[in-house]
Design a protein around this motif. Structure first.
Motif, PDB file in Angstrom:
ATOM      1  N   GLU A   1      21.326 -46.933 -57.050  1.00  0.00           N
ATOM      2  CA  GLU A   1      20.789 -47.491 -55.810  1.00  0.00           C
ATOM      3  C   GLU A   1      19.395 -48.072 -55.931  1.00  0.00           C
ATOM      4  O   GLU A   1      18.913 -48.702 -54.984  1.00  0.00           O
ATOM      5  CB  GLU A   1      20.770 -46.403 -54.716  1.00  0.00           C
ATOM      6  CG  GLU A   1      22.144 -45.974 -54.263  1.00  0.00           C
ATOM      7  CD  GLU A   1      22.061 -44.861 -53.246  1.00  0.00           C
ATOM      8  OE1 GLU A   1      22.071 -45.158 -52.040  1.00  0.00           O
ATOM      9  OE2 GLU A   1      21.972 -43.692 -53.660  1.00  0.00           O
TER      10      GLU A   1
ATOM     11  N   PRO B   1      20.849 -48.993 -51.033  1.00  0.00           N
ATOM     12  CA  PRO B   1      21.236 -47.873 -50.165  1.00  0.00           C
ATOM     13  C   PRO B   1      21.929 -48.318 -48.875  1.00  0.00           C
ATOM     14  O   PRO B   1      22.845 -47.643 -48.397  1.00  0.00           O
ATOM     15  CB  PRO B   1      19.897 -47.180 -49.866  1.00  0.00           C
ATOM     16  CG  PRO B   1      19.037 -47.512 -51.037  1.00  0.00           C
ATOM     17  CD  PRO B   1      19.439 -48.905 -51.441  1.00  0.00           C
TER      18      PRO B   1
ATOM     19  N   LYS C   1      26.796 -37.898 -45.670  1.00  0.00           N
ATOM     20  CA  LYS C   1      26.023 -38.148 -46.879  1.00  0.00           C
ATOM     21  C   LYS C   1      26.191 -36.979 -47.834  1.00  0.00           C
ATOM     22  O   LYS C   1      25.923 -35.830 -47.500  1.00  0.00           O
ATOM     23  CB  LYS C   1      24.542 -38.325 -46.520  1.00  0.00           C
ATOM     24  CG  LYS C   1      23.600 -38.422 -47.724  1.00  0.00           C
ATOM     25  CD  LYS C   1      23.773 -39.768 -48.410  1.00  0.00           C
ATOM     26  CE  LYS C   1      22.711 -39.937 -49.499  1.00  0.00           C
ATOM     27  NZ  LYS C   1      22.996 -39.135 -50.718  1.00  0.00           N
TER      28      LYS C   1
ATOM     29  N   ASP D   1      24.005 -41.165 -58.392  1.00  0.00           N
ATOM     30  CA  ASP D   1      23.245 -40.996 -57.163  1.00  0.00           C
ATOM     31  C   ASP D   1      21.984 -40.219 -57.527  1.00  0.00           C
ATOM     32  O   ASP D   1      22.033 -39.020 -57.785  1.00  0.00           O
ATOM     33  CB  ASP D   1      24.055 -40.236 -56.111  1.00  0.00           C
ATOM     34  CG  ASP D   1      23.321 -40.156 -54.776  1.00  0.00           C
ATOM     35  OD1 ASP D   1      23.452 -41.099 -53.988  1.00  0.00           O
ATOM     36  OD2 ASP D   1      22.621 -39.155 -54.559  1.00  0.00           O
TER      37      ASP D   1
ATOM     38  N   ASP E   1      25.702 -36.344 -52.219  1.00  0.00           N
ATOM     39  CA  ASP E   1      25.292 -36.975 -53.469  1.00  0.00           C
ATOM     40  C   ASP E   1      26.477 -37.234 -54.395  1.00  0.00           C
ATOM     41  O   ASP E   1      26.599 -38.316 -54.988  1.00  0.00           O
ATOM     42  CB  ASP E   1      24.262 -36.104 -54.179  1.00  0.00           C
ATOM     43  CG  ASP E   1      22.945 -36.059 -53.423  1.00  0.00           C
ATOM     44  OD1 ASP E   1      22.760 -36.903 -52.528  1.00  0.00           O
ATOM     45  OD2 ASP E   1      22.106 -35.193 -53.729  1.00  0.00           O
TER      46      ASP E   1
ATOM     47  N   VAL F   1      25.504 -48.974 -49.750  1.00  0.00           N
ATOM     48  CA  VAL F   1      26.230 -47.725 -49.978  1.00  0.00           C
ATOM     49  C   VAL F   1      26.556 -47.050 -48.648  1.00  0.00           C
ATOM     50  O   VAL F   1      27.655 -46.517 -48.450  1.00  0.00           O
ATOM     51  CB  VAL F   1      25.402 -46.783 -50.875  1.00  0.00           C
ATOM     52  CG1 VAL F   1      26.085 -45.424 -51.007  1.00  0.00           C
ATOM     53  CG2 VAL F   1      25.211 -47.403 -52.253  1.00  0.00           C
ATOM     54  N   LYS F   2      25.602 -47.084 -47.723  1.00  0.00           N
ATOM     55  CA  LYS F   2      25.832 -46.489 -46.411  1.00  0.00           C
ATOM     56  C   LYS F   2      27.031 -47.123 -45.718  1.00  0.00           C
ATOM     57  O   LYS F   2      27.869 -46.430 -45.122  1.00  0.00           O
ATOM     58  CB  LYS F   2      24.573 -46.663 -45.552  1.00  0.00           C
ATOM     59  CG  LYS F   2      24.704 -46.097 -44.151  1.00  0.00           C
ATOM     60  CD  LYS F   2      23.418 -46.311 -43.360  1.00  0.00           C
ATOM     61  CE  LYS F   2      23.546 -45.776 -41.938  1.00  0.00           C
ATOM     62  NZ  LYS F   2      22.302 -45.995 -41.158  1.00  0.00           N
TER      63      LYS F   2
ATOM     64  N   ARG G   1      30.593 -46.297 -47.447  1.00  0.00           N
ATOM     65  CA  ARG G   1      31.216 -44.985 -47.257  1.00  0.00           C
ATOM     66  C   ARG G   1      32.408 -45.074 -46.316  1.00  0.00           C
ATOM     67  O   ARG G   1      33.340 -44.276 -46.406  1.00  0.00           O
ATOM     68  CB  ARG G   1      30.194 -43.999 -46.688  1.00  0.00           C
ATOM     69  CG  ARG G   1      29.067 -43.643 -47.628  1.00  0.00           C
ATOM     70  CD  ARG G   1      28.211 -42.527 -47.075  1.00  0.00           C
ATOM     71  NE  ARG G   1      26.968 -42.390 -47.825  1.00  0.00           N
ATOM     72  CZ  ARG G   1      25.753 -42.555 -47.317  1.00  0.00           C
ATOM     73  NH1 ARG G   1      25.616 -42.852 -46.023  1.00  0.00           N
ATOM     74  NH2 ARG G   1      24.688 -42.418 -48.064  1.00  0.00           N
TER      75      ARG G   1
ATOM     76  N   ASP H   1      28.587 -40.029 -52.996  1.00  0.00           N
ATOM     77  CA  ASP H   1      27.915 -41.319 -53.165  1.00  0.00           C
ATOM     78  C   ASP H   1      28.010 -41.810 -54.603  1.00  0.00           C
ATOM     79  O   ASP H   1      28.117 -43.018 -54.849  1.00  0.00           O
ATOM     80  CB  ASP H   1      26.446 -41.220 -52.746  1.00  0.00           C
ATOM     81  CG  ASP H   1      26.279 -41.265 -51.230  1.00  0.00           C
ATOM     82  OD1 ASP H   1      27.299 -41.420 -50.533  1.00  0.00           O
ATOM     83  OD2 ASP H   1      25.138 -41.147 -50.750  1.00  0.00           O
TER      84      ASP H   1
END
Length: 429
Positions: free
Chosen positions: A82, A104, A120, A34, A122, A107-108, A111, A125
């Motif tokens: 990302e 991104p 969020k 990340d 790091d 990834v969002k 989660r 992620d």
């Protein structure tokens, strides 16, 4: 030539150059990075999704070296990240590691696999990236970077585009300022930031100085500037006279430095945009794919360079025309649930690529009858201009993809849809 195919009826093409990830990662390990501005979080997981090691490195030469060494010590050779470029990616590729890009937005949404909070973090992620690389291997592709000439051209094109945005913003600011202190200069020439308009404001920056002008004096001044406009000096002078009067006296004098500042800024931006345009022209001349994109109708030099730079020269990145049209945002987004089916605008895409493709497509209809016909039929169906241009852009991307994959220029004579459209006209002639 494949570009001659009527793209609306052609079958999806495939590319044998596309390579995916192996079924199992080397050493049964995957990693995720990340990235951030100052430091980067790293996580390594095993084949069962368990964390093996985590660390954080600084965004320095030593920190990036520690990052690759950390991966090497633990035997991890596949890394998810990302973004597709930047010093971190360069360091990973230089170390011989396999890099996989997960956007991104993905990834969002991912989660939610690991909890409902969606917070969020790091380090978290980095774990999500590493575990997704483990579980979703079949649909992921390793990053194959473009060549250095393409990367350099892309950066130059984007820098020029940024300067153009600044120029537009500065021109709007100058216009707003002049409406208050010198309205006559706003509509005097075709563009407030044209060369002649800026020269005029540099010489006649207040209403007091403009009052000195007569039609004859204005004509003499325009002649010295090499003014090539077709508007008679008497007409221009009448525009100055008819406009509301601006500030005079001390108030005008106090506002003149603001006008001068905007004028100087715009002149500087014009010069730098011109310099970058020259640089783009030189870079395009030496690029191996230049002949493909400069052959497109109304592509010019800068527009062709933007198309080339944003599409790139890595053929494996787009194995089918559909992959290119989706990333460019030219293909609609379809959502279906039961009997409900909704087709809407594709928000998730490469914005730079979409802007380059739409810019080309919108202008191509003025030089290509097939493009004009496709656009006009879309408008006749009730689509607005932006939607009609995206429909045209989607059709062009199929043609561009075939030319790009085959490394041949666009040839109107081999474009069957265009030739069918022209056939009745040729017979009538």
């Amino acid at each position: 030539m494949k570009s001659a195919t009527n793209t609306r009826n052609s079958e999806p093409a495939t590319s044998t150059s596309t390579t995916g990830l192996p079924e199992f990662p080397p050493n049964d390990l995957t990693a995720g990075v990340d990235w951030a501005r100052d430091d980067h979080a790293l996580c390594i997981v095993d084949g069962r999704g368990r964390k093996i090691a985590t660390t954080t490195v600084e965004h320095t030469t030593a920190g990036l070296r520690d990052l690759t060494n950390f991966l090497g010590r633990h035997g991890a050779s596949e890394v998810a990240i990302e973004r597709p470029d930047g010093p971190v990616v360069d360091a990973l590729l230089a170390a011989g590691l396999t890099v996989v890009v997960i956007s991104p937005n993905q990834v969002k949404n991912l989660r939610g696999r690991y909890g409902s909070a969606g917070n969020k973090d790091d380090r978290f992620d980095a774990y999500v990236l590493a575990d997704t690389l483990r579980t979703d291997r079949a649909r992921l592709r390793p990053l194959v970077p473009d060549t250095e000439p393409t990367i350099a051209l892309r950066r130059t094109c984007r820098a020029r585009k940024d300067l153009v945005k600044h120029r537009v913003a500065a021109a709007n600011q100058l216009r707003a300022h002049l409406r208050n202190v010198f309205p006559g200069a706003v509509g005097l020439f075709a563009a407030i930031d044209s060369e002649i308009s800026l020269a005029f404001l540099a010489r006649f920056d207040t209403q007091d100085r403009a009052d000195w002008l007569t039609p004859k004096r204005l004509g003499e001044w325009l002649g010295k500037q090499g003014y090539s406009g077709k508007v008679d000096p008497a007409v221009l002078h009448q525009r100055l006279t008819d406009a509301p009067r601006g500030a005079t006296g001390e108030h005008a004098t106090s506002q003149a430095p603001i006008t001068a500042a905007y004028v100087t800024l715009l002149q500087t931006l014009h010069a730098q945009i011109k310099a970058l345009s020259t640089q783009i022209d030189h870079q395009l001349d030496t690029h191996a794919d230049a002949h493909i994109f400069t052959s497109l109708p109304r592509s010019g030099r800068v527009r062709a360079a933007r198309l080339l730079a944003e599409i790139g020269d890595c053929r494996a990145r787009f194995p089918t025309p559909e992959t290119l049209t989706c990333l460019a945002g030219a293909a609609p987004s379809t959502r279906q649930s039961g009997k409900l089916r909704a087709v809407g605008f594709r928000w998730s895409c490469d914005k730079q690529l979409r802007d380059a493709v739409v810019d080309f497509a919108a202008d191509s209809r003025h030089a290509n009858p097939w493009a004009a016909d496709l656009y006009n039929r879309a408008r006749a169906r009730g689509h607005d201009h932006a939607h009609a241009v995206r429909i045209l852009a989607r059709a062009w991307l199929h043609i561009i993809w075939h030319c790009w994959q085959d490394q041949v220029p666009y040839n109107p004579a081999n474009h069957r849809a265009l030739q069918r459209l022209l056939a009745p006209q040729n017979e009538a002639a």
